[in-house]
Motif scaffolding. Structure first.
Motif, short mmCIF file in Angstrom:
data_model
loop_
_atom_site.label_atom_id
_atom_site.label_comp_id
_atom_site.label_asym_id
_atom_site.label_seq_id
_atom_site.Cartn_x
_atom_site.Cartn_y
_atom_site.Cartn_z
N ASP A 161 0.79 -1.27 0.03
CA ASP A 161 -0.09 -0.15 -0.08
C ASP A 161 0.82 1.43 -0.07
O ASP A 161 0.50 2.30 -0.60
CB ASP A 161 -0.76 -0.06 1.31
CG ASP A 161 -2.11 -0.97 1.02
OD1 ASP A 161 -2.35 -1.59 0.22
OD2 ASP A 161 -2.70 -1.34 2.00
N VAL A 162 2.05 1.13 0.73
CA VAL A 162 2.91 2.28 0.70
C VAL A 162 3.64 2.58 -0.44
O VAL A 162 3.83 3.76 -0.90
CB VAL A 162 3.86 2.32 2.07
CG1 VAL A 162 4.77 3.30 1.91
CG2 VAL A 162 3.19 2.24 3.13
N ILE A 163 4.00 1.46 -1.02
CA ILE A 163 4.79 1.48 -2.29
C ILE A 163 3.72 2.03 -3.59
O ILE A 163 3.95 2.86 -4.37
CB ILE A 163 5.02 0.46 -2.62
CG1 ILE A 163 6.43 -0.35 -1.86
CG2 ILE A 163 5.60 -0.07 -4.17
CD1 ILE A 163 6.91 -1.66 -2.19
N ASP A 164 2.49 1.63 -3.38
CA ASP A 164 1.45 2.08 -4.42
C ASP A 164 1.51 3.71 -4.19
O ASP A 164 1.32 4.31 -5.31
CB ASP A 164 0.06 1.35 -4.04
CG ASP A 164 -0.04 -0.08 -4.78
OD1 ASP A 164 0.95 -0.29 -5.47
OD2 ASP A 164 -0.74 -0.83 -4.16
N SER A 165 1.31 4.25 -2.91
CA SER A 165 1.30 5.58 -2.73
C SER A 165 2.46 6.25 -3.25
O SER A 165 2.47 7.26 -3.67
CB SER A 165 1.23 5.77 -1.04
OG SER A 165 0.91 7.06 -0.79
N ARG A 166 3.56 5.60 -2.92
CA ARG A 166 4.70 6.31 -3.55
C ARG A 166 4.88 6.35 -4.99
O ARG A 166 5.06 7.51 -5.65
CB ARG A 166 6.13 5.60 -3.00
CG ARG A 166 6.11 5.69 -1.26
CD ARG A 166 7.72 5.08 -1.09
NE ARG A 166 7.81 5.14 0.36
CZ ARG A 166 8.22 6.31 1.07
NH1 ARG A 166 8.65 7.18 0.22
NH2 ARG A 166 8.39 6.28 2.14
N MET A 167 4.31 5.30 -5.68
CA MET A 167 4.17 5.44 -7.19
C MET A 167 3.23 6.47 -7.75
O MET A 167 3.30 7.11 -8.69
CB MET A 167 3.65 4.01 -7.55
CG MET A 167 4.81 2.79 -7.43
SD MET A 167 6.47 3.29 -8.32
CE MET A 167 5.71 3.49 -10.05
N ASP A 168 2.20 6.53 -6.84
CA ASP A 168 1.19 7.56 -7.45
C ASP A 168 1.58 9.01 -7.23
O ASP A 168 1.63 9.75 -8.04
CB ASP A 168 -0.01 7.44 -6.40
CG ASP A 168 -0.83 6.22 -6.93
OD1 ASP A 168 -0.94 6.00 -8.15
OD2 ASP A 168 -1.71 6.13 -6.11
#
Length: 223
Positions: A161-168
């Motif tokens: 979830d954190v990685i997804d947020s960082r990608m966004d």
């Protein structure tokens, strides 16, 4: 390319030493694209530049030292510094705030000291607005978004979830690439680092930063 060095005396023809004004050297990139690694490499290689230590409201991570990596302060202290106009720039990043204290930076610039900034596009904009003549900004791009995600996953520090947020956030940050003076793709870190060093060397040689040129040329022509 040779770098001008600071002199505390009047420059002499043939000495190769000219006074110059320092610069604010900004490295920005999405998380995982390499700006922290490149910053560490630059500080290790170049003794004429030092890191601008930011103030932050986030808690220290393991191994981080107050006053060395960041100045860690409370939200109340940060609010007070904003109210007193103690920042060159500040911004919200992942639910915390980061800011660049003015401190001795302006005096250092006059003495020829270069400062390195590891900040995002918001901080870059604010710093540019307050001190346009001294700012040199470099944006580091990953070779691809797939590679960027692979690097984030390889850290094994964050949940999906954190990685997804960082990608966004990375996509949003990359959209500001055209606001920077230079853009470098970090496909190979050593080659990318050499390009960053070339930018720094060239900017140090700008005529407008060579404060010692006028007395040098006067002495040269007088001789």
């Amino acid at each position: 390319m040779g770098e001008p060095t600071q002199s505390n005396t009047d420059p002499q023809p043939g000495s190769g030493q000219l006074d110059r004004r320092g610069l604010l050297f900004i490295l920005s990139s999405p998380s995982g694209a390499g700006k922290t690694t490149l910053s560490q490499m630059l500080l290790k290689r170049d003794s004429e530049i030092k890191l601008s230590v930011s103030v932050t409201t986030r808690p220290p991570r393991p191994g981080e030292v107050d006053g060395v990596h960041y100045h860690f302060v409370s939200d109340e202290k940060f609010d007070a510094m904003v109210a007193e106009d103690d920042f060159y720039e500040w911004a919200h990043v992942f639910d915390h705030r980061y800011g660049t204290p003015k401190g001795l930076i302006r005096t250092g610039l006059k003495d020829g000291q270069d400062f390195l900034f590891d900040i995002d596009w918001q901080g870059t904009q604010q710093l540019y607005q307050k001190d346009q003549q001294d700012v040199v900004s470099v944006f580091i791009l990953p070779p691809s978004l797939d590679e960027l995600r692979r690097r984030l996953e390889a850290r094994a520090q964050d949940s999906n979830d954190v990685i997804d947020s960082r990608m966004d956030r990375a996509r949003a940050e990359i959209s500001h690439w055209a606001e920077y003076d230079y853009v470098v793709i970090n496909d190979d870190v050593d080659q990318c680092f050499e390009r960053v060093c070339e930018v720094l060397d060239a900017e140090r040689m700008r005529r407008t930063r060579q404060t010692g040129l006028i007395p040098f040329v006067r002495e040269l022509m007088g001789g």
